[in-house]
Design an enzyme around this catalytic site. Structure first.
Site, PDB file in Angstrom:
ATOM      1  N   SER A  21       0.210   0.655  -3.436  1.00  0.00           N
ATOM      2  CA  SER A  21       1.248  -0.359  -3.485  1.00  0.00           C
ATOM      3  C   SER A  21       2.520  -0.185  -2.685  1.00  0.00           C
ATOM      4  CB  SER A  21       1.814  -0.626  -5.237  1.00  0.00           C
ATOM      5  OG  SER A  21       2.319   0.577  -5.473  1.00  0.00           O
ATOM      6  N   LYS A  50       5.501  -6.132  -2.239  1.00  0.00           N
ATOM      7  CA  LYS A  50       6.650  -7.021  -3.192  1.00  0.00           C
ATOM      8  C   LYS A  50       6.798  -8.425  -1.874  1.00  0.00           C
ATOM      9  CE  LYS A  50       8.323  -5.161  -7.270  1.00  0.00           C
ATOM     10  NZ  LYS A  50       7.817  -3.635  -7.099  1.00  0.00           N
TER      11      LYS A  50
HETATM   12  C1  LIG Z   1       7.457  -3.079  -8.085  1.00  0.00           C
HETATM   13  C2  LIG Z   1       6.349  -1.935  -7.581  1.00  0.00           C
HETATM   14  C3  LIG Z   1       5.400  -1.603  -8.563  1.00  0.00           C
HETATM   15  C4  LIG Z   1       5.060  -2.477  -9.797  1.00  0.00           C
HETATM   16  O1  LIG Z   1       4.983  -3.827  -9.873  1.00  0.00           O
HETATM   17  P1  LIG Z   1       5.264  -4.546 -11.117  1.00  0.00           P
HETATM   18  O2  LIG Z   1       4.846  -6.041 -10.685  1.00  0.00           O
HETATM   19  O3  LIG Z   1       6.894  -4.523 -11.382  1.00  0.00           O
HETATM   20  O4  LIG Z   1       4.175  -4.094 -12.225  1.00  0.00           O
HETATM   21  C5  LIG Z   1       4.325  -0.845  -8.207  1.00  0.00           C
HETATM   22  N1  LIG Z   1       4.414  -0.119  -6.868  1.00  0.00           N
HETATM   23  C6  LIG Z   1       5.557  -0.400  -5.998  1.00  0.00           C
HETATM   24  C7  LIG Z   1       5.492   0.305  -4.802  1.00  0.00           C
HETATM   25  C8  LIG Z   1       6.503  -1.273  -6.485  1.00  0.00           C
HETATM   26  O5  LIG Z   1       7.446  -1.533  -5.639  1.00  0.00           O
END
Ligand SMILES: *Cc1c(COP(=O)(O)O)cnc(C)c1O
Length: 333
Positions: free
Chosen positions: A305, A53
Site C-alpha cells: 500500500s 491514498k
Molecule cells: C492509510 C493507509 C492504509 C490503511 O488504509 P485504511 O483505508 O485506513 O484502512 C494502509 N497502508 C498505507 C500505506 C496507508 O497510508
C-alpha cells in the site's frame, strides 16, 4: 448491506484514470516458492506521493461541485492522506488547507507545504487540529475530506480491486492492509462484485488494531494508539462510522494481526527479495504470508500500500537482515 456500489467504483476508475498511476501487478518468485501458490504484488507504493491514498483523494476532489471546488478543501491528516489530498487538490487548482498541531515534526510540515497545500498550525493535539477543520467547514464553507469513511474515497480505493480482477481473474485471495478500512472496504466490494469466489482478508498490527477490535465487539470501539512500525495503520475508525465498519464486517473473510518483528520481516523481504522500499503498513500482506498466518488455496494477490518510511528507520530494519545472514554464515541475498 451498506455499500458504495460497483458502479460508483467503476465511475471512479474512469474519473481518476490518467491522474493516478495504473500500478503494476508483478509476480513474486520468492513468495510463490514459500507459499506453494502463485503470488503477485500490486505495487501501490509506486503511486506519486507514495501510497494508494492518491486514488481516493483524487476521486473525492474530482467529485466535488464547482462551488465546493471554489471554496477549497480541508483535512487534519499529516500522513499519507494529507499528502494525497494536497497533491490531488493542486492538480485540480483547488485550495487545500491541512490543519496540524504544533507537535507535528518539521519534516512532515515541509512535505505537505512542498505539495502546495496551506498549513495551519493550531493547538497541541490531533483533537485541536480536528476542531480547526470543523471550524473552517462551519465558518468558511471549506469541504472536509476524511481519510477513509467517505463514499468517494472508498470508491477511489476500490479501483485497485477492479485492476486486480481485470489482470487476474483466477485470483482466489487478496491480502489488504487494514486501518480505518477505506482501502479494504473498497477493494473487497470490487473483488466480490467481479470475482465472487475470491476471498479478501485484512491485515493489521497487534498494537492498536481498531477495526479488528471493533469487528470483534460488533460496534466501533475507541482503541489506545500505540507506537508501531506500521504507523500508517494507527488511529481509530470513528465512533460515528458510517460505511467502513459495516462493509468490512460484511465483506472481509477474516482479519489477521502481526507482531512488530513479523512486520519488520515483511519490510526486509520487500527490499531484499522484491527490490521495493516499503513502509511498515505497506509490508503487512507480505509479512502475513511469511509468518504463515493465512490459509492459502490458490493464486494470491498482496496489496503493497505505500512506501513512505523514514529512511534511517528503513536502513536499520534492512541492516538487521544483513547482520543475521552474516552471523548465520550464509550469503546476504
Ligand atoms: C492509510 C493507509 C492504509 C490503511 O488504509 P485504511 O483505508 O485506513 O484502512 C494502509 N497502508 C498505507 C500505506 C496507508 O497510508
Amino acid at each position: 448491506m451498506i455499500a458504495v456500489g460497483l458502479d460508483r467504483i467503476a465511475r471512479a476508475h474512469e474519473r481518476i484514470s490518467g491522474r493516478v498511476r495504473y500500478t503494476p501487478l508483478v509476480f513474486s518468485p520468492g513468495l510463490s516458492a514459500v507459499c506453494g501458490v502463485p503470488v503477485h504484488l500490486k505495487l501501490e507504493c509506486h503511486q506519486p506521493t507514495g501510497s494508494f491514498k492518491l486514488r481516493g483523494a483524487t476521486n473525492a476532489v474530482l467529485s466535488l461541485s464547482d462551488e465546493a471546488k471554489k471554496r477549497g478543501l480541508v483535512t487534519a491528516s499529516t500522513g499519507n492522506h494529507g499528502r494525497a489530498l494536497a497533491h490531488a487538490a493542486k492538480a485540480e487548482g483547488v485550495r487545500a488547507v491541512i490543519c496540524m498541531s504544533a507537535l507535528v515534526p518539521a519534516n512532515k510540515v515541509d512535505a505537505v507545504r512542498a505539495l502546495g497545500a496551506e498549513v495551519r498550525i493550531v493547538g497541541r493535539s490531533q483533537d485541536d487540529a480536528q476542531a480547526e477543520v470543523d471550524r473552517l467547514v462551519r465558518e468558511e464553507g471549506l469541504t472536509a475530506i476524511p481519510p477513509f469513511d467517505h463514499a468517494e474515497v472508498i470508491a477511489g480505493q476500490g479501483t485497485i480491486g477492479l485492476e486486480i480482477a481485470d489482470a487476474r481473474s483466477d485470483t482466489e485471495l487478496v491480502l489488504v492492509p487494514l486501518s480505518g478500512g477505506g482501502l479494504a472496504a473498497g477493494v473487497a466490494e470490487a473483488i466480490k462484485g467481479r470475482l465472487p469466489q475470491a476471498r479478501v482478508i485484512g491485515v493489521s498490527m497487534e498494537r492498536g488494531a481498531a477495526m479488528y477490535e471493533s469487528l470483534r465487539a460488533g460496534k466501533p470501539l475507541p482503541v489506545e494508539e500505540l507506537e508501531t512500525l506500521a504507523d500508517s495503520l494507527g488511529g481509530g475508525i470513528g465512533l460515528e462510522n458510517r460505511y467502513t465498519f459495516a462493509m468490512c464486517r460484511d465483506l472481509l473473510e477474516d482479519v489477521v494481526l502481526l507482531s512488530e518483528e513479523e512486520i519488520a520481516e515483511g519490510v526486509r523481504h520487500a527490499f531484499a527479495a522484491e527490490g521495493e522500499m516499503v513502509e511498515g503498513a505497506g509490508a503487512v500482506g507480505i509479512a502475513a504470508l511469511l509468518a504463515k498466518k493465512v490459509e492459502l488455496r490458490g493464486p494470491t494477490v498482496v496489496l503493497v500500500s505505500g512506501r513512505n518510511i523514514d529512511e534511517a528507520l528503513h536502513r536499520r530494519i534492512v541492516d538487521i537482515d544483513g547482520l543475521k545472514a552474516m552471523s548465520a554464515g550464509g550469503p546476504v541475498p
